[in-house]
Write a protein that holds these residues in place. Structure first.
Motif, PDB file in Angstrom:
ATOM      1  N   THR A 175       0.839  -1.189   0.000  1.00 32.69           N
ATOM      2  CA  THR A 175       0.000   0.000   0.000  1.00 32.69           C
ATOM      3  C   THR A 175       0.880   1.247   0.000  1.00 32.69           C
ATOM      4  OG1 THR A 175      -0.068   0.214   2.391  1.00 32.69           O
ATOM      5  CG2 THR A 175      -1.708  -1.236   1.375  1.00 32.69           C
ATOM      6  N   LEU A 227       1.168   3.193   2.350  1.00 33.00           N
ATOM      7  CA  LEU A 227       1.773   3.315   3.674  1.00 33.00           C
ATOM      8  C   LEU A 227       3.140   2.659   3.735  1.00 33.00           C
ATOM      9  CD1 LEU A 227      -1.247   2.535   5.996  1.00 33.00           C
ATOM     10  CD2 LEU A 227      -0.111   4.729   5.721  1.00 33.00           C
ATOM     11  N   VAL A 233       5.714  -0.653   4.464  1.00 36.49           N
ATOM     12  CA  VAL A 233       5.878  -1.513   5.634  1.00 36.49           C
ATOM     13  C   VAL A 233       5.976  -0.686   6.901  1.00 36.49           C
ATOM     14  CG1 VAL A 233       7.401  -3.199   6.724  1.00 36.49           C
ATOM     15  CG2 VAL A 233       6.937  -3.354   4.285  1.00 36.49           C
ATOM     16  N   GLY A 243       4.842   2.298   7.584  1.00 37.75           N
ATOM     17  CA  GLY A 243       3.568   2.924   7.908  1.00 37.75           C
ATOM     18  C   GLY A 243       2.604   1.969   8.578  1.00 37.75           C
ATOM     19  N   ARG A 244       2.570   0.742   8.105  1.00 35.14           N
ATOM     20  CA  ARG A 244       1.681  -0.252   8.717  1.00 35.14           C
ATOM     21  C   ARG A 244       2.142  -0.602  10.124  1.00 35.14           C
ATOM     22  NH1 ARG A 244       1.361  -4.353   3.852  1.00 35.14           N
ATOM     23  NH2 ARG A 244       3.261  -3.256   3.381  1.00 35.14           N
ATOM     24  N   ASP A 256       3.711   1.340  12.134  1.00 37.04           N
ATOM     25  CA  ASP A 256       3.353   2.485  12.982  1.00 37.04           C
ATOM     26  C   ASP A 256       1.880   2.447  13.375  1.00 37.04           C
ATOM     27  OD1 ASP A 256       5.928   3.479  12.907  1.00 37.04           O
ATOM     28  OD2 ASP A 256       5.513   4.896  11.279  1.00 37.04           O
ATOM     29  N   LEU A 257       1.020   2.074  12.438  1.00 37.56           N
ATOM     30  CA  LEU A 257      -0.414   2.000  12.742  1.00 37.56           C
ATOM     31  C   LEU A 257      -0.708   0.933  13.796  1.00 37.56           C
ATOM     32  CD1 LEU A 257      -1.985   2.365   9.188  1.00 37.56           C
ATOM     33  CD2 LEU A 257      -1.980   4.055  11.033  1.00 37.56           C
ATOM     34  N   VAL A 258      -0.080  -0.224  13.673  1.00 34.62           N
ATOM     35  CA  VAL A 258      -0.296  -1.291  14.661  1.00 34.62           C
ATOM     36  C   VAL A 258       0.258  -0.867  16.014  1.00 34.62           C
ATOM     37  CG1 VAL A 258       0.285  -3.671  15.301  1.00 34.62           C
ATOM     38  CG2 VAL A 258      -0.365  -3.138  12.950  1.00 34.62           C
ATOM     39  N   ASN A 315      -6.841  -9.252  14.787  1.00 37.26           N
ATOM     40  CA  ASN A 315      -6.932 -10.239  13.723  1.00 37.26           C
ATOM     41  C   ASN A 315      -7.588 -11.499  14.274  1.00 37.26           C
ATOM     42  OD1 ASN A 315      -6.455 -11.230  11.109  1.00 37.26           O
ATOM     43  ND2 ASN A 315      -4.614 -12.281  11.792  1.00 37.26           N
ATOM     44  N   TYR A 369      -4.355  -6.435  19.686  1.00 32.44           N
ATOM     45  CA  TYR A 369      -3.237  -5.626  19.204  1.00 32.44           C
ATOM     46  C   TYR A 369      -1.990  -5.848  20.055  1.00 32.44           C
ATOM     47  CZ  TYR A 369      -5.892  -3.284  15.632  1.00 32.44           C
ATOM     48  OH  TYR A 369      -6.618  -3.022  14.498  1.00 32.44           O
ATOM     49  N   THR A 414       4.992 -10.004  16.752  1.00 37.50           N
ATOM     50  CA  THR A 414       5.808  -9.319  15.750  1.00 37.50           C
ATOM     51  C   THR A 414       7.202  -9.052  16.299  1.00 37.50           C
ATOM     52  OG1 THR A 414       3.831  -8.300  14.807  1.00 37.50           O
ATOM     53  CG2 THR A 414       5.937  -7.249  14.299  1.00 37.50           C
TER      54      THR A 414
END
Length: 82
Positions: free
Chosen positions: A2, A4, A6, A8-9, A11-13, A26, A35, A42
């Protein structure tokens, strides 16, 4: 990929984990992860990769399904993320 990317994603998580750590991030037929749990797993995988010399920006393949111990919950109990 996307717009964003890698980073950016991630950071969102990370931000969502700080705001609502117990909210579902998920789910599938085998497991539901909050989360907080998603972020912990992760970090676990990132730690194993770094121990094997993988550096930020390196492309890697991850076999899902908990086949490798690094994909399992902390302490090695239960199946890994789907």
């Amino acid at each position: 990929m996307t717009e964003l990317g890698v980073d950016g994603r991630a950071d969102l998580v990370r931000e969502q984990r700080l705001r609502t750590p117990d909210r579902v991030a998920n789910t599938d037929e085998r497991i539901t992860l909050t989360y907080r749990e998603l972020w912990e797993r992760t970090e676990d995988v990132a730690t194993v990769l770094a121990a094997h010399g993988v550096t930020p920006g390196t492309t890697v393949a991850v076999v899902a399904g908990g086949a490798h111990p690094s994909c399992r919950r902390r302490g090695g109990t239960g199946p890994g993320p789907g």
